[in-house]
Design an enzyme around this catalytic site. Sequence first.
Site, PDB file in Angstrom:
ATOM      1  N   THR A   3       7.013  -9.745  39.962  1.00 18.53           N
ATOM      2  CA  THR A   3       5.595 -10.000  40.149  1.00 18.53           C
ATOM      3  C   THR A   3       4.784  -8.885  39.522  1.00 18.53           C
ATOM      4  O   THR A   3       3.765  -9.111  38.888  1.00 18.53           O
ATOM      5  CB  THR A   3       5.287 -10.085  41.660  1.00 18.53           C
ATOM      6  OG1 THR A   3       6.052 -11.151  42.207  1.00 18.53           O
ATOM      7  CG2 THR A   3       3.824 -10.335  41.895  1.00 18.53           C
ATOM      8  N   SER A   4       5.261  -7.657  39.671  1.00 13.78           N
ATOM      9  CA  SER A   4       4.457  -6.539  39.184  1.00 13.78           C
ATOM     10  C   SER A   4       4.397  -6.505  37.664  1.00 13.78           C
ATOM     11  O   SER A   4       3.400  -6.047  37.114  1.00 13.78           O
ATOM     12  CB  SER A   4       4.963  -5.214  39.741  1.00 13.78           C
ATOM     13  OG  SER A   4       6.348  -5.194  39.779  1.00 13.78           O
ATOM     14  N   HIS A  63      46.661 -21.724  47.122  1.00 19.89           N
ATOM     15  CA  HIS A  63      46.796 -21.915  48.562  1.00 19.89           C
ATOM     16  C   HIS A  63      46.724 -20.579  49.265  1.00 19.89           C
ATOM     17  O   HIS A  63      47.319 -20.372  50.300  1.00 19.89           O
ATOM     18  CB  HIS A  63      48.120 -22.601  48.902  1.00 19.89           C
ATOM     19  CG  HIS A  63      48.262 -23.908  48.205  1.00 19.89           C
ATOM     20  ND1 HIS A  63      49.086 -24.086  47.126  1.00 19.89           N
ATOM     21  CD2 HIS A  63      47.651 -25.082  48.425  1.00 19.89           C
ATOM     22  CE1 HIS A  63      48.978 -25.334  46.707  1.00 19.89           C
ATOM     23  NE2 HIS A  63      48.123 -25.959  47.472  1.00 19.89           N
TER      24      HIS A  63
HETATM   25  P1  ADP Z   1       8.837  -9.505  43.401  1.00 17.71           P
HETATM   26  O1  ADP Z   1      10.118  -8.773  43.487  1.00 17.71           O
HETATM   27  O2  ADP Z   1       8.358 -10.085  44.687  1.00 17.71           O
HETATM   28  O3  ADP Z   1       8.750 -10.491  42.298  1.00 17.71           O
HETATM   29  P2  ADP Z   1       7.788  -6.908  42.674  1.00 17.71           P
HETATM   30  O4  ADP Z   1       8.854  -6.213  43.433  1.00 17.71           O
HETATM   31  O5  ADP Z   1       7.752  -6.749  41.210  1.00 17.71           O
HETATM   32  O6  ADP Z   1       7.694  -8.438  43.052  1.00 17.71           O
HETATM   33  O7  ADP Z   1       6.377  -6.439  43.223  1.00 17.71           O
HETATM   34  C1  ADP Z   1       6.122  -6.474  44.608  1.00 17.71           C
HETATM   35  C2  ADP Z   1       4.685  -6.110  44.840  1.00 17.71           C
HETATM   36  O8  ADP Z   1       3.846  -6.991  44.119  1.00 17.71           O
HETATM   37  C3  ADP Z   1       4.267  -6.257  46.273  1.00 17.71           C
HETATM   38  O9  ADP Z   1       4.553  -5.098  47.003  1.00 17.71           O
HETATM   39  C4  ADP Z   1       2.778  -6.521  46.159  1.00 17.71           C
HETATM   40  O10 ADP Z   1       2.038  -5.327  46.192  1.00 17.71           O
HETATM   41  C5  ADP Z   1       2.594  -7.085  44.787  1.00 17.71           C
HETATM   42  N1  ADP Z   1       2.209  -8.495  44.818  1.00 17.71           N
HETATM   43  C6  ADP Z   1       2.916  -9.548  45.214  1.00 17.71           C
HETATM   44  N2  ADP Z   1       2.226 -10.689  45.072  1.00 17.71           N
HETATM   45  C7  ADP Z   1       1.025 -10.329  44.562  1.00 17.71           C
HETATM   46  C8  ADP Z   1      -0.174 -11.039  44.201  1.00 17.71           C
HETATM   47  N3  ADP Z   1      -0.243 -12.374  44.310  1.00 17.71           N
HETATM   48  N4  ADP Z   1      -1.231 -10.349  43.717  1.00 17.71           N
HETATM   49  C9  ADP Z   1      -1.159  -9.010  43.606  1.00 17.71           C
HETATM   50  N5  ADP Z   1      -0.065  -8.283  43.936  1.00 17.71           N
HETATM   51  C10 ADP Z   1       1.004  -8.932  44.404  1.00 17.71           C
END
Ligand code: ADP
Length: 581
Positions: free
Chosen positions: A434-435, A213
């Site tokens: 993504t990278s 609480h």
């Molecule tokens: P996140 O955190 O969004 O998963 P990262 O930080 O590892 O990705 O990478 C970000 C970078 O990836 C962005 O600044 C961009 O340049 C690149 N990026 C994002 N989407 C794509 C894509 N579909 N194709 C190529 N490069 C991309």
Amino acid sequence: MMNASSDFVRDAIVGLTSTSSGLARIEGWNIVVDTERNPNHVAVIAGGGAGHEPAHGGYVGDGMLGAAVVGEVYTSPSVDAVLTAIRAVAGPAGVLLIIKNYTGDRLNFGLAAEIARGEGVNVEIVVVADDVALPRGGKVGARGLAGVVFVHKVAGAAASRGRPLDVVTRWAKLTAESVATMGVALSAGTVPAAGVPNFDLGEDEIEWGLGIHGEPGLERSALLSANDIAKRLTHQVVTEGKVRAGEKVALLINGLGATPPCELDIVAGEIVKAVTERGIDIERVWTGNFLTALDTHGCSVSVLKLSDGMTELLDAITHAPAWPGSSVRNVPSKIAVVPRPDDPADLRDEQFHAMSTTDSLLFLSLKAAAQAMLDAEVPLTELDRIVGDGDLGTSLARGARSIFAQLSHVESPFSVSKLLRDIGAKIRETVGGTSGPLYSIMFLRAASYLDGRDTLTAIDWAQAFSAAVDGVQTVGGAVPGDCTMLDALLPASIKLARELEQNAEPLEAFTNALNVAKEGTAATVDIRASLGRSSYIGERAVGHVDPGAYAVTLWMEAVHDVLQTAATTGPSASNERRLNP
Ligand code: ADP
Ligand code: MG
């Protein structure tokens, strides 16, 4: 999120009953009843103040509670509320009231029971006092905490089997006497009507043994690691619960309302370890939000000493929405780690471009590019924080470290495509986001391109670069202008290949490629990102370069420096003047 704070409790019950078939609210009261219950079974009723959701409304359903009586936030329900609940569900088998040990609850439930008995209903009360943080004994006794949920489960299962009131009551008492709980919090919850947390904790402070609480606990300390927190909680509940090695227990690792599930999992793992190390046999374990204290950030641990037949009652199926289903999963894993699958044998017939590490431009370039990514970790992270999620610098630095690790294993002479392929695989393994996959595909595509060649000319390298960039397009699905690293990579790769085909000097061609990469990157300042993380924030990204594209210019710059040095110095470099390693 709420409407008026005066409707807080009712609105929550409306939500629960709107989403759970078989549960209903008694008109005009904050009481949840099971509309499908068997009227011949003992009716188990629990309740208390609100703010502990999913307790207690979420435990209404066959196999647990017949009704839950809910007071205002942290306030016992009135006598009449309890009486209304009793009248709503009492049948010939009688009623068991399960309450937590608070004066208000004892009084209101106690008086309601008294009145109901006068109306001819057979009523029993079991009081749960499982808190072992504070010294037990004394006049008021220990407080009731999350251990009460075990009592609901065991008593509810016995009731659902048609057991008579005295048997159901005995199970409830036995469970209540066998459970010990202690909690810890990193921050206090906020009562909606008050709008401020119940007590203040410094950034690095934690409160031990707090109630549910918002009442402060027995002691404050510096924030400890999950491991140390788990050890202390385990020590207290095991010792005070008088659990000895060899005994069987069930554990309830309970979030207090604002604890992310992943944090709770971390604590749960440590608790299971600490309990097991004491030689105690964990028969069942549940992790989740069972009995909260609004948005308190913290957890409690309950240990229940199991008696014969109790596990079966814990395992019994219930329709209560808040009790997690399958008990077969709520057992510590016997095999918590399995070996990783073997990598398939490499069947590729790869060309072996033997190279020596000392005078290979590839080797030097990889090092320089990786170093550039290490150096830029902070600014890249900062840039990604503004337009994305702030992990790019860390990700690319991790990639750079794995490149260094690969290079350190390489012996002269080495195979170019194997090295590139190994780096791609390592990046794939260590870099997420993504990278990670995009850089990985770049290395893999370049390696595949080079596999079949028997010479490696500057044009071959340019084509390998184009193949790598093509991989980014295929996998990432971006086109130029989407404000991604492609805006740097694509113009650069096209430029490099075109100039070399027109017989430009390799260094000059690379310088021009670097310049168009920089132009492409600069252009991302004004474009609204349509792909990648930045796309989610739309206009907010305008005004900043794309971090991924910027990173490309940084490593290209580093490679450029290597090529320039090679072109202007030493006789050993002159062998490679044509970028022909
Ligand atoms: P996140 O955190 O969004 O998963 P990262 O930080 O590892 O990705 O990478 C970000 C970078 O990836 C962005 O600044 C961009 O340049 C690149 N990026 C994002 N989407 C794509 C894509 N579909 N194709 C190529 N490069 C991309
Ligand atoms: Mg990111």
